[in-house]
Design an enzyme around this catalytic site. Structure first.
Site, PDB file in Angstrom:
ATOM      1  CG  ASN A 136      12.299   4.807  -7.643  1.00  0.00           C
ATOM      2  OD1 ASN A 136      11.736   4.423  -6.610  1.00  0.00           O
ATOM      3  ND2 ASN A 136      11.725   5.590  -8.516  1.00  0.00           N
ATOM      4  CB  ALA A 168       9.619   3.199  -0.840  1.00  0.00           C
ATOM      5  CE1 TYR A 189      -0.418  -1.290  -4.174  1.00  0.00           C
ATOM      6  CE2 TYR A 189       0.127   1.013  -3.830  1.00  0.00           C
ATOM      7  CZ  TYR A 189       0.410  -0.322  -3.657  1.00  0.00           C
ATOM      8  OH  TYR A 189       1.524  -0.703  -2.961  1.00  0.00           O
ATOM      9  CD  GLU A 190      -2.256  -3.318  -0.533  1.00  0.00           C
ATOM     10  OE1 GLU A 190      -2.239  -4.493  -0.122  1.00  0.00           O
ATOM     11  OE2 GLU A 190      -1.851  -2.363   0.140  1.00  0.00           O
ATOM     12  CG  MET A 197       2.227   4.776  -5.325  1.00  0.00           C
ATOM     13  SD  MET A 197       2.272   3.152  -6.091  1.00  0.00           S
ATOM     14  CE  MET A 197       3.308   3.484  -7.536  1.00  0.00           C
ATOM     15  CB  SER A 198       1.949   5.241   1.276  1.00  0.00           C
ATOM     16  OG  SER A 198       3.273   5.697   1.528  1.00  0.00           O
ATOM     17  CG  HIS A 217      -0.259   0.910  -0.431  1.00  0.00           C
ATOM     18  ND1 HIS A 217       0.215  -0.290   0.057  1.00  0.00           N
ATOM     19  CD2 HIS A 217       0.738   1.807  -0.262  1.00  0.00           C
ATOM     20  CE1 HIS A 217       1.452  -0.110   0.509  1.00  0.00           C
ATOM     21  NE2 HIS A 217       1.791   1.143   0.329  1.00  0.00           N
ATOM     22  CB  SER A 262       7.876  -0.278  -0.031  1.00  0.00           C
ATOM     23  OG  SER A 262       6.519  -0.346  -0.312  1.00  0.00           O
ATOM     24  CG  HIS A 315       4.038  -3.213   2.654  1.00  0.00           C
ATOM     25  ND1 HIS A 315       4.031  -2.158   3.532  1.00  0.00           N
ATOM     26  CD2 HIS A 315       4.413  -2.693   1.466  1.00  0.00           C
ATOM     27  CE1 HIS A 315       4.368  -1.053   2.898  1.00  0.00           C
ATOM     28  NE2 HIS A 315       4.617  -1.349   1.635  1.00  0.00           N
ATOM     29  CG  HIS A 371       7.534  -3.797  -5.583  1.00  0.00           C
ATOM     30  ND1 HIS A 371       7.200  -2.713  -4.777  1.00  0.00           N
ATOM     31  CD2 HIS A 371       7.498  -4.882  -4.763  1.00  0.00           C
ATOM     32  CE1 HIS A 371       6.971  -3.138  -3.541  1.00  0.00           C
ATOM     33  NE2 HIS A 371       7.139  -4.444  -3.501  1.00  0.00           N
TER      34      HIS A 371
HETATM   35  N1  HPA Z   1       6.727   6.519  -7.848  1.00  0.00           N
HETATM   36  C1  HPA Z   1       5.704   6.270  -7.015  1.00  0.00           C
HETATM   37  N2  HPA Z   1       5.832   5.591  -5.888  1.00  0.00           N
HETATM   38  C2  HPA Z   1       7.059   5.155  -5.563  1.00  0.00           C
HETATM   39  C3  HPA Z   1       8.166   5.377  -6.375  1.00  0.00           C
HETATM   40  C4  HPA Z   1       7.993   6.109  -7.584  1.00  0.00           C
HETATM   41  O1  HPA Z   1       8.925   6.365  -8.353  1.00  0.00           O
HETATM   42  N3  HPA Z   1       9.235   4.811  -5.763  1.00  0.00           N
HETATM   43  C5  HPA Z   1       8.776   4.256  -4.600  1.00  0.00           C
HETATM   44  N4  HPA Z   1       7.452   4.463  -4.480  1.00  0.00           N
END
Ligand code: HPA
Length: 287
Positions: free
Chosen positions: A242, A114, A86-87, A218-219, A84, A31, A62, A254
């Site tokens: 983050n 990310a 979750y999609e 998440m990946s 992903h 991401s 993406h 996001h």
């Molecule tokens: N949590 C989960 N997935 C993420 C995060 C997060 O803080 N930052 C970027 N992808």
């Protein structure tokens, strides 16, 4: 048509399009990191939509295409955008692109993502090389019958296989050395994979820290698992976009993830451009 036949069909079509290019290394961009593809010279772009059975990303940031070409003079294939769980995609669909990279003959991959930073001292925008992961997704992409024909090396493609060195030590050492040449420190970390799409609660982050995770995302983990099933060597690189939930001053979004990714793209592109020839040389010397 079996899953194996679908992968083969997608790979055959890609081979026909790429012609003389036979990618040696696969790279997946996470991401906000898509612009790293600009570092590819002589690019050939193939939208996922043109490849049979290929899943298409629904996430902003993406883009969903393969960029094949030269990075540091080495033929590579970059996945600009991933899908992903979750999609709504199945574990098999999520890992379809990795299977296709294997079918193209790739023996090492660089998986970027990310991630939220859990470890004290991590700062936003920092790159971290994965030394290990924790699969907290509640599923494994290898559920179902085993398909040994996906193996790219002798001895791979087994029902049960070792994950002690899921992330290649030698590729990680090259990445750390190359980062130093680029003037920055590449820390090592442990990636906790969750399904999302909701971000974590602060209590979950405290639990993950206790479990030994320094990053959360998440990946990547499903891709690493199928790559190791095939015998492909994996380098994982997270961008701390983050601080994880409860550790920073602002709510997670996001937008923050994408914005931080964009700030780091150039550094990541420079790292990969210098690193990829070293990986290629290492694979050549000891495949
Ligand atoms: N949590 C989960 N997935 C993420 C995060 C997060 O803080 N930052 C970027 N992808």
């Amino acid at each position: 048509m079996t899953y194996y036949d679908q992968v083969t069909e997608a790979a055959e079509l890609l081979k026909a399009i790429l012609g003389a290019y036979s990618p040696r290394i696969g790279i997946v961009l996470g991401s906000g990191l898509g612009a790293v593809a600009k570092a590819v010279s002589e690019p050939m772009v193939v939208p996922y939509a043109e490849i049979p059975h290929f899943p298409r990303s629904t996430v902003a940031g993406h883009s969903g295409r393969i960029v094949a070409g030269l990075l540091g003079s080495v033929p590579i294939a970059m996945m600009q955008g991933r899908v992903h769980f979750y999609e709504g995609y199945s574990p098999q669909q999520v890992t379809f692109p990795m299977r296709v990279l294997g079918a193209l003959g790739v023996k090492s991959v660089v998986l970027t993502n990310a991630a939220g930073g859990i470890q004290d001292g991590y700062h936003v925008g920092q790159l971290v090389a994965l030394s290990d992961h924790i699969n907290h997704m509640g599923w494994n992409p290898l559920f179902g019958p085993n398909e040994p024909r996906f193996a790219v090396r002798p001895g791979a493609g087994l029902r049960f296989f070792d994950m002690t060195e899921a992330y290649s030590k030698r590729l990680r050492a090259l990445a750390i050395e190359t980062a130093a040449e680029e003037g920055f420190v590449l820390d090592e970390g442990v990636y906790m994979a969750v399904t999302g799409p909701s971000f974590e609660t602060p209590a979950e982050i405290r639990a993950f820290r206790t479990m030994g995770a320094t990053l959360v995302g998440m990946s990547t983990v499903p891709e690493t698992i199928v790559a190791r099933h095939m015998g492909i060597e994996v380098l994982g690189i997270s961008c701390v976009t983050n601080l994880a939930a409860g550790l920073g001053a602002t709510p997670l979004s996001h937008e923050e993830v994408s914005e931080t990714g964009h700030l780091v793209e150039r550094r990541l592109a420079a790292l990969l451009t210098r690193l990829v020839p070293k990986i290629a040389a290492e694979m050549e010397a000891e495949p």
